[in-house]
Scaffold this motif. Structure first.
Motif: not given
Length: 287
Positions: A6-8, A242-243, A265-267, A270-272
């Protein structure tokens, strides 16, 4: 939790399929082996990838790319800017595409002017530099006016580091050359591109040392992300990595996003990794 669906995502290296590119002409004098010179319209690092996208078969470059982005929840993508196709994409979809301008320091003050024009006229949010392709080292004095202009305009510069895929000398991209640049330009945000191998341990040391240095995962399939970089992201480097993909040059989005869930990656990282670090470094807002 694992990989969040659910992360954009903000992809810091995607591009529009532009049809055939005459790579041997662009890098004339640097590509000397027979295979590289004879395959003029093939990507010079194509031998490294199993599933490159054939851009000549795509009818609607912008629309098809947006649909592919939507299928993998990519909210924004950093693309090269300057030709008619990229300018159309930026003009019609400013909420989805972000512009970066590729700079050759050998162009001198023309390169400095190009950065300013790209930011003011095209809305570019970053510059990029391919040292081996320009045959100009990361710490070459000809690159310093480029760095100074990026710092003045408050935009990051993405720099290819490590042994390049195209068959050209690697010396201009030795990771250690970043050390002096980070020191001399403390206000310049610098993002490493294309892995940094075989010096990823040194890359991690420099990431730890310099607050203004970052790392993106461009040109690597997720299952080949350098282990020491991922370990760093899970510890003290959560805000540094970063991706970035490599569509359409060498990796399909299908492959990248099929492999991403297996990256350890740790939970909370991931959003970072997928979004927040890129938004902060690029200084752009998300939805």
């Amino acid at each position: 939790m694992g990989f969040p669906r659910d992360v954009g995502v903000v992809d810091t290296m995607l591009d529009l399929p532009r049809g055939a590119n005459n790579w041997s002409e662009r890098y004339a004098g640097l590509l000397r082996d027979k295979e590289s010179r004879e395959n003029a319209f093939a990507h010079p690092a194509g031998y490294m990838f199993k599933d490159p996208v054939d851009p000549t078969r795509i009818v609607d470059p912008i629309g098809d790319t947006l649909r592919d982005m939507d299928a993998h929840n990519i909210e924004k993508a950093l693309i090269s800017v300057g030709d008619d196709l990229s300018l159309t994409a930026l003009a019609h979809h400013p909420d989805r595409f972000l512009g970066q301008v590729l700079i050759d320091p050998k162009d001198g003050m023309d390169a400095v002017s190009l950065i300013k024009r790209a930011v003011e006229e095209f809305g570019a949010v970053a510059a990029s530099f391919f040292p081996c392709g320009a045959d100009v080292a990361i710490d070459d004095k000809r690159a310093y006016p480029i760095y100074a202009k990026c710092a003045e305009l408050d935009i990051p510069i993405f720099i290819n580091v490590g042994v390049p895929g195209p068959r050209m000398p690697y010396k201009p991209q030795y990771v250690g050359l970043l050390d002096e640049v980070c020191w001399f330009f403390p206000d310049l945000r610098i993002v490493m591109r294309h892995g940094g191998e075989p010096w990823t341990d040194l890359a991690v040391k420099l990431l730890l040392k310099w607050p203004n240095l970052y790392y993106s995962t461009s040109a690597f399939a997720p299952k080949y992300f350098p282990r020491d970089v991922i370990e760093f992201a899970n510890k003290r480097g959560a805000d540094k990595v970063m991706y970035a993909g490599y569509y359409p040059s060498g990796l399909s989005l299908e492959r990248s996003f099929a492999e991403l869930p297996d990256v350890p990656l740790r939970d909370e990282v991931w959003p970072k990794f997928l979004r927040e670090n890129a938004l902060r470094v690029l200084k752009v807002e998300g939805k």
